[in-house]
Scaffold this active site. Structure first.
Site, PDB file in Angstrom:
ATOM      1  N   SER A  30       4.888  -7.136  -1.700  1.00 21.50           N
ATOM      2  CA  SER A  30       4.459  -7.225  -0.307  1.00 21.50           C
ATOM      3  C   SER A  30       4.905  -8.571   0.261  1.00 21.50           C
ATOM      4  CB  SER A  30       2.935  -7.110  -0.248  1.00 21.50           C
ATOM      5  OG  SER A  30       2.493  -7.284   1.073  1.00 21.50           O
ATOM      6  N   ALA A  31       5.529  -8.551   1.442  1.00 20.32           N
ATOM      7  CA  ALA A  31       6.091  -9.786   2.001  1.00 20.32           C
ATOM      8  C   ALA A  31       5.018 -10.799   2.383  1.00 20.32           C
ATOM      9  CB  ALA A  31       6.947  -9.454   3.228  1.00 20.32           C
ATOM     10  N   THR A  63      14.354   4.250  10.626  1.00 13.02           N
ATOM     11  CA  THR A  63      15.159   3.069  10.943  1.00 13.02           C
ATOM     12  C   THR A  63      14.473   1.826  10.399  1.00 13.02           C
ATOM     13  OG1 THR A  63      15.990   4.189  12.900  1.00 13.02           O
ATOM     14  CG2 THR A  63      16.236   1.785  12.843  1.00 13.02           C
ATOM     15  N   THR A  83       0.854  -1.196   0.000  1.00 13.57           N
ATOM     16  CA  THR A  83       0.000   0.000   0.000  1.00 13.57           C
ATOM     17  C   THR A  83       0.886   1.240   0.000  1.00 13.57           C
ATOM     18  OG1 THR A  83      -1.789  -1.153   1.130  1.00 13.57           O
ATOM     19  CG2 THR A  83      -1.766   1.259   1.307  1.00 13.57           C
ATOM     20  N   CYS A 109     -11.749  -6.676   2.775  1.00 15.49           N
ATOM     21  CA  CYS A 109     -11.583  -5.264   3.104  1.00 15.49           C
ATOM     22  C   CYS A 109     -11.467  -5.125   4.608  1.00 15.49           C
ATOM     23  CB  CYS A 109     -12.670  -4.391   2.490  1.00 15.49           C
ATOM     24  SG  CYS A 109     -14.315  -4.805   2.990  1.00 15.49           S
TER      25      CYS A 109
HETATM   26  N1  PMP Z   1      -1.903  -4.807  -4.312  1.00 12.52           N
HETATM   27  C1  PMP Z   1      -2.504  -5.987  -4.413  1.00 12.52           C
HETATM   28  C2  PMP Z   1      -2.786  -6.553  -5.778  1.00 12.52           C
HETATM   29  C3  PMP Z   1      -2.888  -6.692  -3.270  1.00 12.52           C
HETATM   30  O1  PMP Z   1      -3.499  -7.876  -3.388  1.00 12.52           O
HETATM   31  C4  PMP Z   1      -2.607  -6.134  -1.998  1.00 12.52           C
HETATM   32  C5  PMP Z   1      -2.996  -6.850  -0.716  1.00 12.52           C
HETATM   33  N2  PMP Z   1      -4.374  -7.166  -0.647  1.00 12.52           N
HETATM   34  C6  PMP Z   1      -1.961  -4.885  -1.931  1.00 12.52           C
HETATM   35  C7  PMP Z   1      -1.614  -4.257  -3.109  1.00 12.52           C
HETATM   36  C8  PMP Z   1      -1.637  -4.226  -0.624  1.00 12.52           C
HETATM   37  O2  PMP Z   1      -0.537  -4.850   0.003  1.00 12.52           O
HETATM   38  P1  PMP Z   1      -0.208  -4.613   1.538  1.00 12.52           P
HETATM   39  O3  PMP Z   1      -1.113  -5.502   2.317  1.00 12.52           O
HETATM   40  O4  PMP Z   1       1.249  -5.009   1.681  1.00 12.52           O
HETATM   41  O5  PMP Z   1      -0.379  -3.164   1.832  1.00 12.52           O
END
Ligand code: PMP
Length: 371
Positions: A191-192, A229, A73, A316
């Site tokens: 995203s990890a 950090t 995000t 959501c």
């Molecule tokens: N982009 C996509 C396509 C996702 O599926 C998600 C997670 N639902 C995100 C972005 C957001 O990732 P994060 O949870 O690391 O903020």
């Protein structure tokens, strides 16, 4: 809660991998600040650098191009927040792209342009004229349907036109190969927790020479691009997950076979079921299954009661099931968009898990149709 659970919601989040957990735990004891010059600091720095190499290897980028963030995000919002004059994106993008695209454009007096989406989920990027000042946001794989975009072709087009491309690649690693070097994207988000790492850590891969203003300046960490950090333990877990995800690519045909079996069995039980994007290039792990006339929310709850974790559209934050903006953007009929559930599998998924899903589907959907 001792009953056996079947987890089929990998696109929401993947179970923490043992190697990621071990890396997190080990790094928690390395207390030095990675910016300190002394031995304690250098030990922490080494962990961060090693993880950076692993993430670079996962997407075929240079380690120097990987900037750690708090997740995708943040990475998406950052990529969109440069001073673009136009931001083009399709309605199938994740909310972490759609939301900032509209808000940032409005705040800056820039123009947010919504791109057309075909019924199979493919995004059309009609470019002509001068693309200077335009950012095109194009996801690699959709989180609800698994439908893939031809990012490399879009990237070439964007480059030829003088525009820039941002790619949300969150759902792709470990499922399809990613080659940042030939993608034509300026930035790419990861995203990890989608690959079995911890939550709250991710990365924005920023192509060398791409003029993206720093997200935070502060103490100048991450080569003065994202101060603060570093979350060393989370980054260590991300690195371990990235190394494992790269090896997962060998297992992609097994995932596709399980997915195909599941879809064939669902069609057998309920021939009226629709597999969204079935004919489009897709991730090997994702099925979006609509049962016209059913309610996705009810299906998800009944599945949960039967011990099976699936979702309807994107999870959501409120935990409630909303209407799928992705399926709406694909122009699907309301009875499809409101009845689609997402089944997403991963490396730990077994044939028994698929059989458990199909048995529950038969009980829940077969019975309701017969009634
Ligand atoms: N982009 C996509 C396509 C996702 O599926 C998600 C997670 N639902 C995100 C972005 C957001 O990732 P994060 O949870 O690391 O903020």
């Amino acid at each position: 809660m001792n009953a056996r659970r079947t987890y089929l919601d990998y696109n929401a989040t993947a179970p923490l991998r043992p190697e990621a957990r071990a890396a997190v735990v080990a790094a928690l004891d390395v207390f030095g600040n990675p910016s300190s010059v002394h031995a304690e600091g250098r030990r922490a720095r080494a962990i961060v650098d090693e993880a950076r190499e692993a993430i670079a290897a996962l997407v075929n980028a240079e380690a120097s191009e990987v900037v750690f963030t708090s997740g995708a995000t943040e990475a998406n919002t950052w990529a969109l927040s440069a001073p673009w004059q136009w931001i083009a994106f399709a309605g199938i993008e994740h909310d972490s792209v759609r939301g900032p695209a509209v808000e940032i454009a409005a705040a800056r007096g820039a123009v947010a342009v919504e791109l057309p989406v075909a019924r199979d989920g493919a995004v059309d990027i009609p470019l002509d004229g001068d693309g200077n000042g335009l950012l095109v946001a194009l996801q690699m794989a959709n989180n609800e349907t698994g439908v893939l975009q031809d990012v490399a072709t879009a990237g070439l087009k964007a480059l030829a036109y003088g525009a820039r491309l941002h790619c949300d690649a969150v759902q792709a690693p470990g499922r399809i190969a990613i080659d940042f070097k030939t993608l034509g994207a300026s930035t790419l988000s990861l995203s990890a927790h989608k690959i079995g790492g911890p939550k709250g850590v991710g990365a924005l891969v920023v192509g060398s020479g791409v003029p993206l203003p720093p997200l935070f300046t502060g103490g100048g960490q991450e080569q003065r691009r994202r101060a603060g950090t570093e979350n060393v333990a989370a980054i260590a877990g991300f690195g371990a997950a990235a190394r494992a995800a790269l090896k997962d690519l060998d297992g992609a045909p097994r995932l596709a076979a399980l997915r195909d079996r599941l879809e064939a069995d669902v069609k057998h039980v309920t021939p009226e079921a629709v597999i969204v994007g079935a004919d489009a290039p897709r991730l090997p792990n994702t099925s979006s299954i609509a049962l016209p006339g059913a309610s996705a929310e009810t299906l998800v709850i009944k599945m949960d009661l039967a011990g099976i974790a699936v979702s309807a559209g994107a999870a959501c934050s409120s935990g409630k099931v909303g209407e799928s903006h992705v399926l709406n953007a694909m122009g699907l009929a309301p009875e499809i968009a409101s009845s689609a559930i997402r089944v997403s599998i991963g490396p730990e998924t077994t044939e028994d898990d698929i059989a458990a899903f199909v048995a529950a589907w038969k009980r829940i959907c077969g019975a309701s149709l017969a009634a």
